[in-house]
Design a protein around this motif. Structure first.
Motif, PDB file in Angstrom:
ATOM      1  N   THR A   8      39.492  36.606  51.330  1.00 21.12           N
ATOM      2  CA  THR A   8      38.988  37.978  51.350  1.00 21.12           C
ATOM      3  C   THR A   8      38.545  38.370  52.755  1.00 21.12           C
ATOM      4  O   THR A   8      37.715  39.247  52.919  1.00 21.12           O
ATOM      5  CB  THR A   8      37.800  38.111  50.373  1.00 21.12           C
ATOM      6  OG1 THR A   8      36.793  37.174  50.767  1.00 21.12           O
ATOM      7  CG2 THR A   8      38.215  37.854  48.952  1.00 21.12           C
ATOM      8  N   ASP A   9      39.129  37.742  53.750  1.00 20.29           N
ATOM      9  CA  ASP A   9      38.722  37.973  55.135  1.00 20.29           C
ATOM     10  C   ASP A   9      38.921  39.418  55.580  1.00 20.29           C
ATOM     11  O   ASP A   9      38.189  39.904  56.429  1.00 20.29           O
ATOM     12  CB  ASP A   9      39.475  37.035  56.078  1.00 20.29           C
ATOM     13  CG  ASP A   9      39.137  35.578  55.827  1.00 20.29           C
ATOM     14  OD1 ASP A   9      38.068  35.299  55.240  1.00 20.29           O
ATOM     15  OD2 ASP A   9      39.946  34.708  56.202  1.00 20.29           O
ATOM     16  N   ASP A  10      39.908  40.108  55.035  1.00 25.76           N
ATOM     17  CA  ASP A  10      40.201  41.476  55.461  1.00 25.76           C
ATOM     18  C   ASP A  10      39.408  42.527  54.687  1.00 25.76           C
ATOM     19  O   ASP A  10      39.583  43.722  54.929  1.00 25.76           O
ATOM     20  CB  ASP A  10      41.691  41.765  55.312  1.00 25.76           C
ATOM     21  CG  ASP A  10      42.534  40.905  56.241  1.00 25.76           C
ATOM     22  OD1 ASP A  10      42.019  40.483  57.295  1.00 25.76           O
ATOM     23  OD2 ASP A  10      43.700  40.645  55.895  1.00 25.76           O
ATOM     24  N   VAL A  11      38.556  42.106  53.773  1.00 24.67           N
ATOM     25  CA  VAL A  11      37.769  43.038  52.966  1.00 24.67           C
ATOM     26  C   VAL A  11      36.437  43.269  53.663  1.00 24.67           C
ATOM     27  O   VAL A  11      35.692  42.335  53.927  1.00 24.67           O
ATOM     28  CB  VAL A  11      37.539  42.477  51.541  1.00 24.67           C
ATOM     29  CG1 VAL A  11      36.718  43.435  50.718  1.00 24.67           C
ATOM     30  CG2 VAL A  11      38.879  42.178  50.869  1.00 24.67           C
ATOM     31  N   SER A  12      36.138  44.543  53.964  1.00 24.38           N
ATOM     32  CA  SER A  12      34.870  44.859  54.630  1.00 24.38           C
ATOM     33  C   SER A  12      33.713  44.663  53.654  1.00 24.38           C
ATOM     34  O   SER A  12      33.910  44.594  52.434  1.00 24.38           O
ATOM     35  CB  SER A  12      34.879  46.309  55.125  1.00 24.38           C
ATOM     36  OG  SER A  12      34.772  47.208  54.024  1.00 24.38           O
ATOM     37  N   GLU A  13      32.509  44.610  54.190  1.00 25.84           N
ATOM     38  CA  GLU A  13      31.322  44.480  53.335  1.00 25.84           C
ATOM     39  C   GLU A  13      31.185  45.696  52.419  1.00 25.84           C
ATOM     40  O   GLU A  13      30.812  45.564  51.260  1.00 25.84           O
ATOM     41  CB  GLU A  13      30.065  44.293  54.175  1.00 25.84           C
ATOM     42  CG  GLU A  13      29.865  42.884  54.663  1.00 25.84           C
ATOM     43  CD  GLU A  13      29.821  41.859  53.522  1.00 25.84           C
ATOM     44  OE1 GLU A  13      29.112  42.068  52.528  1.00 25.84           O
ATOM     45  OE2 GLU A  13      30.521  40.832  53.644  1.00 25.84           O
ATOM     46  N   ALA A  17      31.227  45.556  48.436  1.00 25.63           N
ATOM     47  CA  ALA A  17      30.127  46.118  47.646  1.00 25.63           C
ATOM     48  C   ALA A  17      30.658  47.079  46.581  1.00 25.63           C
ATOM     49  O   ALA A  17      30.221  47.045  45.431  1.00 25.63           O
ATOM     50  CB  ALA A  17      29.122  46.822  48.561  1.00 25.63           C
ATOM     51  N   ALA A  18      31.598  47.923  46.972  1.00 20.75           N
ATOM     52  CA  ALA A  18      32.172  48.880  46.015  1.00 20.75           C
ATOM     53  C   ALA A  18      32.933  48.146  44.914  1.00 20.75           C
ATOM     54  O   ALA A  18      32.783  48.456  43.722  1.00 20.75           O
ATOM     55  CB  ALA A  18      33.094  49.857  46.737  1.00 20.75           C
ATOM     56  N   ALA A  19      33.733  47.164  45.295  1.00 20.67           N
ATOM     57  CA  ALA A  19      34.484  46.382  44.305  1.00 20.67           C
ATOM     58  C   ALA A  19      33.535  45.665  43.359  1.00 20.67           C
ATOM     59  O   ALA A  19      33.784  45.591  42.152  1.00 20.67           O
ATOM     60  CB  ALA A  19      35.400  45.377  45.010  1.00 20.67           C
ATOM     61  N   HIS A  20      32.435  45.159  43.910  1.00 17.00           N
ATOM     62  CA  HIS A  20      31.437  44.459  43.102  1.00 17.00           C
ATOM     63  C   HIS A  20      30.846  45.387  42.039  1.00 17.00           C
ATOM     64  O   HIS A  20      30.722  45.008  40.873  1.00 17.00           O
ATOM     65  CB  HIS A  20      30.340  43.916  44.026  1.00 17.00           C
ATOM     66  CG  HIS A  20      29.306  43.110  43.336  1.00 17.00           C
ATOM     67  ND1 HIS A  20      29.542  41.866  42.813  1.00 17.00           N
ATOM     68  CD2 HIS A  20      27.997  43.377  43.096  1.00 17.00           C
ATOM     69  CE1 HIS A  20      28.439  41.391  42.278  1.00 17.00           C
ATOM     70  NE2 HIS A  20      27.484  42.293  42.434  1.00 17.00           N
ATOM     71  N   GLU A  21      30.495  46.602  42.423  1.00 15.91           N
ATOM     72  CA  GLU A  21      29.915  47.559  41.474  1.00 15.91           C
ATOM     73  C   GLU A  21      30.915  47.942  40.383  1.00 15.91           C
ATOM     74  O   GLU A  21      30.565  48.033  39.203  1.00 15.91           O
ATOM     75  CB  GLU A  21      29.408  48.813  42.193  1.00 15.91           C
ATOM     76  CG  GLU A  21      28.205  48.561  43.065  1.00 15.91           C
ATOM     77  CD  GLU A  21      27.008  47.995  42.309  1.00 15.91           C
ATOM     78  OE1 GLU A  21      26.778  48.362  41.144  1.00 15.91           O
ATOM     79  OE2 GLU A  21      26.290  47.156  42.899  1.00 15.91           O
TER      80      GLU A  21
END
Length: 132
Positions: A8-13, A17-21
């Motif tokens: 997931t190196d290319d996924v920004s914080e 966070a959005a994906a997590h929600e």
């Protein structure tokens, strides 16, 4: 991470966070579905006992009560003549399934389809910290 674990190196914080929600929302909806199934089963068990009560009442000579169970209580639905399986199927099909599709599309765009990005990062951080 092993070769079989997506990176997931290319996924920004912010994306993580959005994906997590979005993913947490799905998990809570799945928990709600489980409670629906529990409600469906509990209602079914209660009706099974009521069906047994009809026969027991009849055996005791209380035909009027047995008739009421048979004619009024057993055949009626839980909500406006809808049975619990109807409600469960409607929840699954009309409410949950479209959200599951949305969650998958959002996860694909935000995190390349990888699930639990934040948890994966947390796991890696904790393992790295333990190795120090």
């Amino acid at each position: 991470m092993g070769d079989d674990v997506p990176t997931t190196d290319d996924v920004s914080e912010a994306e993580a966070a959005a994906a997590h929600e979005v993913e947490l929302a799905l998990e809570w909806l799945q928990r709600a579905r489980g409670r629906f199934v529990e409600f469906h089963h509990a209602t079914g068990h209660a009706l099974d006992h009521l069906d047994d009560a009809e026969a027991a009442l009849r055996d005791c000579g209380y035909d009027d009560l047995a008739d009421e169970v048979r004619d009024e209580h057993l055949p009626r639905g839980v909500f406006e003549d809808r049975w619990t399986y109807d409600l469960l199927e409607e929840y699954e099909g009309a409410f949950l399934a479209p959200y599951e599709d949305f969650e998958e599309r959002a996860r694909e765009r935000l995190a390349g389809g990888v699930r639990h990005v934040r948890e994966r990062r947390q796991e890696a951080e904790w393992k790295e910290r333990a190795d120090r």
